[in-house]
Design a protein around this motif. Structure first.
Motif, PDB file in Angstrom:
ATOM      1  N   PRO A  78       0.659  -1.377   0.002  1.00 24.35           N
ATOM      2  CA  PRO A  78       0.053  -0.046  -0.124  1.00 24.35           C
ATOM      3  C   PRO A  78       0.846   1.262   0.163  1.00 24.35           C
ATOM      4  O   PRO A  78       0.133   2.391  -0.293  1.00 24.35           O
ATOM      5  N   ALA A  82      -1.109   3.229  -2.526  1.00 24.40           N
ATOM      6  CA  ALA A  82      -1.929   4.297  -1.526  1.00 24.40           C
ATOM      7  C   ALA A  82      -0.923   5.538  -1.058  1.00 24.40           C
ATOM      8  O   ALA A  82      -0.898   5.641   0.130  1.00 24.40           O
ATOM      9  N   THR A 115      -5.633   2.250   3.199  1.00 23.66           N
ATOM     10  CA  THR A 115      -5.571   3.670   3.260  1.00 23.66           C
ATOM     11  C   THR A 115      -4.086   3.979   3.086  1.00 23.66           C
ATOM     12  O   THR A 115      -3.611   5.252   3.099  1.00 23.66           O
ATOM     13  N   GLY A 116      -3.076   2.969   3.434  1.00 19.32           N
ATOM     14  CA  GLY A 116      -1.544   3.226   3.135  1.00 19.32           C
ATOM     15  C   GLY A 116      -1.101   3.868   4.529  1.00 19.32           C
ATOM     16  O   GLY A 116      -0.112   4.309   4.532  1.00 19.32           O
ATOM     17  N   VAL A 135      -6.333   5.917  -3.934  1.00 22.15           N
ATOM     18  CA  VAL A 135      -5.917   4.848  -3.421  1.00 22.15           C
ATOM     19  C   VAL A 135      -6.160   3.972  -4.725  1.00 22.15           C
ATOM     20  O   VAL A 135      -7.211   3.629  -5.283  1.00 22.15           O
ATOM     21  N   GLY A 149     -10.093   1.152  -0.860  1.00 18.39           N
ATOM     22  CA  GLY A 149      -9.606   2.705  -0.293  1.00 18.39           C
ATOM     23  C   GLY A 149     -10.617   3.050   0.638  1.00 18.39           C
ATOM     24  O   GLY A 149     -10.918   2.261   1.606  1.00 18.39           O
TER      25      GLY A 149
END
Length: 289
Positions: A78, A82, A115-116, A135, A149
């Protein structure tokens, strides 16, 4: 020497079977500088920019390693797909050196994978950290672990527990991040064919060793940038990796173990009680003011 730890034969073997789960261009490991960070961030760069460069360098190195070996069928990163919310996280909350560094293990399927953000439970990221953003998608998606996302409706229990505790103790993100920061040791999520999670601690020894050589060096760079007095390993695996890196650094840094908020872990009085006890025992409240 770290160059010796990552054996060339191992890199070549894994590079030949490189998974398309890793996006981006491969990087040549040979350099006059560290093989892990061949182009160090400029000394006058902001802390957040240094942290961004560390993430980018880590991803370039991970692209040379193939982790898709039974039982691992899918690998998500991610911090690549993301990257927009992650960059916002670093630029908002990692602008200076920190007193306390919290270190998690790796992304959860309904948190950071969406979400990262480390322990990135969606509602907490949007409504408390006030971060949103584009995302994308991993190159190979497990149908049981779809990436939606910030539209994802699943709740990440670990992230919900961690960030709600910090909200309760600090009231605002600014009070937490004034002295503290949360970083994940490994940016990759590993999954079985049926979507089952495989943690770094559960990986085959050869794969785990390849991962740890790179992630240990990255954690070292993060500690050198943020210069914390205390590093908190969230869970036993993270504590072990933190202890190993701090020992190699030979610096006067205190290493602490914090119980992991995972629903897998069973606590007699609940995780929040154990976490509060840990914070009180180690006099950490003074860093949340």
């Amino acid at each position: 020497m770290l160059r010796k730890k990552l054996k060339l034969s191992s890199v070549n073997e894994q590079s030949e079977n490189k998974s398309s789960s890793h996006q981006g261009t491969s990087v040549e490991l040979e350099s006059n500088h560290s093989i892990y960070f061949p182009v160090p961030p400029p000394a006058d760069a902001s802390v957040s920019n240094k942290m961004l460069e560390v993430h980018r360098n880590l991803n370039r190195l991970l692209e040379n390693l193939n982790f898709v070996k039974d039982p691992i069928c899918f690998v998500y990163n991610p911090t690549i797909y993301a990257s927009e919310p992650l960059e916002k996280y670093l630029k908002l909350y990692c602008r200076k050196e920190k007193k306390v560094l919290f270190v998690g293990m790796n992304p959860g399927p309904w948190g950071m994978c969406q979400t990262g953000i480390p322990f990135g439970e969606i509602s907490m990221v949007k409504n408390w950290l006030l971060i949103n953003g584009h995302v994308g998608q991993p190159n190979q998606v497990c149908k049981y672990r779809i990436v939606e996302g910030f539209n994802c409706t699943q709740k990440e229990v670990s992230g919900d527990r961690f960030w709600n505790l910090m909200k309760e103790l600090c009231t605002t993100p600014q009070r937490f991040f004034n002295n503290c920061f949360l970083y994940n040791y490994c940016p990759l999520a590993f999954m079985k064919e049926d979507g089952g999670n495989i943690t770094p601690a559960e990986m085959q020894p050869q794969l785990k060793n390849s991962l740890e050589v790179v992630c240990d060096e990255t954690l070292k760079e993060v500690i050198l940038i943020l210069k914390p007095e205390i590093v908190v390993g969230i869970g036993r695996y993270s504590e072990k990796r933190v202890s190993n890196v701090v020992k190699l650094l030979k610096q006067d840094i205190k290493v602490l173990y914090m119980p992991h908020p995972s629903p897998r872990a069973i606590y007699k009085n609940g995780w929040s009680y154990e976490a509060n006890k840990f914070i009180t025992k180690n006099n950490l409240m003074k860093y949340f003011q």
